[in-house]
Design a protein around this motif. Structure first.
Motif, PDB file in Angstrom:
ATOM      1  N   GLU A   1     -36.721  37.192  12.528  1.00  0.00           N
ATOM      2  CA  GLU A   1     -35.874  38.144  13.216  1.00  0.00           C
ATOM      3  C   GLU A   1     -36.356  38.390  14.644  1.00  0.00           C
ATOM      4  O   GLU A   1     -35.543  38.519  15.544  1.00  0.00           O
ATOM      5  N   TYR A   2     -37.681  38.503  14.801  1.00  0.00           N
ATOM      6  CA  TYR A   2     -38.194  38.802  16.140  1.00  0.00           C
ATOM      7  C   TYR A   2     -37.790  37.740  17.153  1.00  0.00           C
ATOM      8  O   TYR A   2     -37.374  38.062  18.255  1.00  0.00           O
ATOM      9  N   ALA A   3     -37.953  36.499  16.785  1.00  0.00           N
ATOM     10  CA  ALA A   3     -37.731  35.400  17.725  1.00  0.00           C
ATOM     11  C   ALA A   3     -36.309  35.376  18.272  1.00  0.00           C
ATOM     12  O   ALA A   3     -36.081  34.885  19.378  1.00  0.00           O
ATOM     13  N   SER A   4     -35.350  35.901  17.535  1.00  0.00           N
ATOM     14  CA  SER A   4     -33.962  35.870  17.988  1.00  0.00           C
ATOM     15  C   SER A   4     -33.511  37.192  18.611  1.00  0.00           C
ATOM     16  O   SER A   4     -32.346  37.356  18.944  1.00  0.00           O
ATOM     17  N   VAL A  14     -48.473  47.594  14.280  1.00  0.00           N
ATOM     18  CA  VAL A  14     -48.588  46.145  14.152  1.00  0.00           C
ATOM     19  C   VAL A  14     -47.350  45.453  14.707  1.00  0.00           C
ATOM     20  O   VAL A  14     -47.441  44.379  15.325  1.00  0.00           O
ATOM     21  N   SER A  15     -46.199  46.063  14.529  1.00  0.00           N
ATOM     22  CA  SER A  15     -44.959  45.461  15.046  1.00  0.00           C
ATOM     23  C   SER A  15     -45.034  45.216  16.548  1.00  0.00           C
ATOM     24  O   SER A  15     -44.487  44.228  17.044  1.00  0.00           O
ATOM     25  N   ALA A  16     -45.688  46.084  17.275  1.00  0.00           N
ATOM     26  CA  ALA A  16     -45.808  45.916  18.722  1.00  0.00           C
ATOM     27  C   ALA A  16     -46.556  44.623  19.056  1.00  0.00           C
ATOM     28  O   ALA A  16     -46.180  43.889  19.972  1.00  0.00           O
ATOM     29  N   TYR A  17     -47.609  44.325  18.300  1.00  0.00           N
ATOM     30  CA  TYR A  17     -48.365  43.092  18.502  1.00  0.00           C
ATOM     31  C   TYR A  17     -47.510  41.880  18.140  1.00  0.00           C
ATOM     32  O   TYR A  17     -47.504  40.875  18.844  1.00  0.00           O
ATOM     33  N   GLU A  18     -46.797  41.986  17.030  1.00  0.00           N
ATOM     34  CA  GLU A  18     -45.955  40.876  16.585  1.00  0.00           C
ATOM     35  C   GLU A  18     -44.845  40.606  17.594  1.00  0.00           C
ATOM     36  O   GLU A  18     -44.571  39.449  17.936  1.00  0.00           O
ATOM     37  N   LEU A  19     -44.213  41.652  18.083  1.00  0.00           N
ATOM     38  CA  LEU A  19     -43.152  41.485  19.071  1.00  0.00           C
ATOM     39  C   LEU A  19     -43.691  40.839  20.348  1.00  0.00           C
ATOM     40  O   LEU A  19     -43.076  39.923  20.897  1.00  0.00           O
ATOM     41  N   ALA A  20     -44.834  41.302  20.812  1.00  0.00           N
ATOM     42  CA  ALA A  20     -45.433  40.726  22.018  1.00  0.00           C
ATOM     43  C   ALA A  20     -45.750  39.247  21.814  1.00  0.00           C
ATOM     44  O   ALA A  20     -45.522  38.426  22.709  1.00  0.00           O
ATOM     45  N   SER A  21     -46.251  38.892  20.633  1.00  0.00           N
ATOM     46  CA  SER A  21     -46.605  37.486  20.384  1.00  0.00           C
ATOM     47  C   SER A  21     -45.375  36.589  20.379  1.00  0.00           C
ATOM     48  O   SER A  21     -45.478  35.404  20.666  1.00  0.00           O
ATOM     49  N   TYR A  22     -44.213  37.148  20.078  1.00  0.00           N
ATOM     50  CA  TYR A  22     -42.958  36.392  20.127  1.00  0.00           C
ATOM     51  C   TYR A  22     -42.264  36.510  21.479  1.00  0.00           C
ATOM     52  O   TYR A  22     -41.200  35.935  21.687  1.00  0.00           O
TER      53      TYR A  22
END
Length: 116
Positions: A1-4, A14-22
């Motif tokens: 979902e994040y990538a799109s 944790v979501s903030a880190y995941e979003l930044a990594s994408y």
């Protein structure tokens, strides 16, 4: 979902880190002062923007901030690039390698004797 996703509005964590990594531009809502400090660091790094403590942010401020980010392609590009360049998802591997190297340095070199 994040990538799109074009952008995200999320609780900081944790979501903030995941979003930044994408490379997903994000606006962060913070539940605690500690999260607000961390979100500010993310904002300073260019990954997203902090709206502050969630209980202190009005609905109109949230809507205004989301609308402003969605309508600023330049800022979105900058946030995307900042996240992709800084967070690569390999931190656990680097930490494990550093720990392994540190342990090897601390072990005394003992020759192995093979019984005949």
């Amino acid at each position: 979902e994040y990538a799109s996703s074009d952008m995200a509005l999320c609780a900081f964590g944790v979501s903030a880190y995941e979003l930044a990594s994408y490379g997903v531009p994000a606006l962060y809502m913070c539940l605690t002062e500690d999260h607000a400090r961390s979100a500010k660091a993310f904002e300073d790094a260019g990954f997203g923007g902090s709206l502050g403590i969630a209980s202190e942010v009005s609905d109109s401020k949230i809507a205004e901030s989301v609308w402003a980010l969605l309508n600023n392609a330049g800022v979105q590009r900058e946030m995307r690039a900042a996240g992709l360049m800084a967070i690569d998802g390999d931190a656990a591997s680097r930490i494990a390698a550093d720990l392994s190297a540190s342990l090897k340095q601390r072990r005394p070199s003992v020759p192995i004797k093979i019984a005949s």
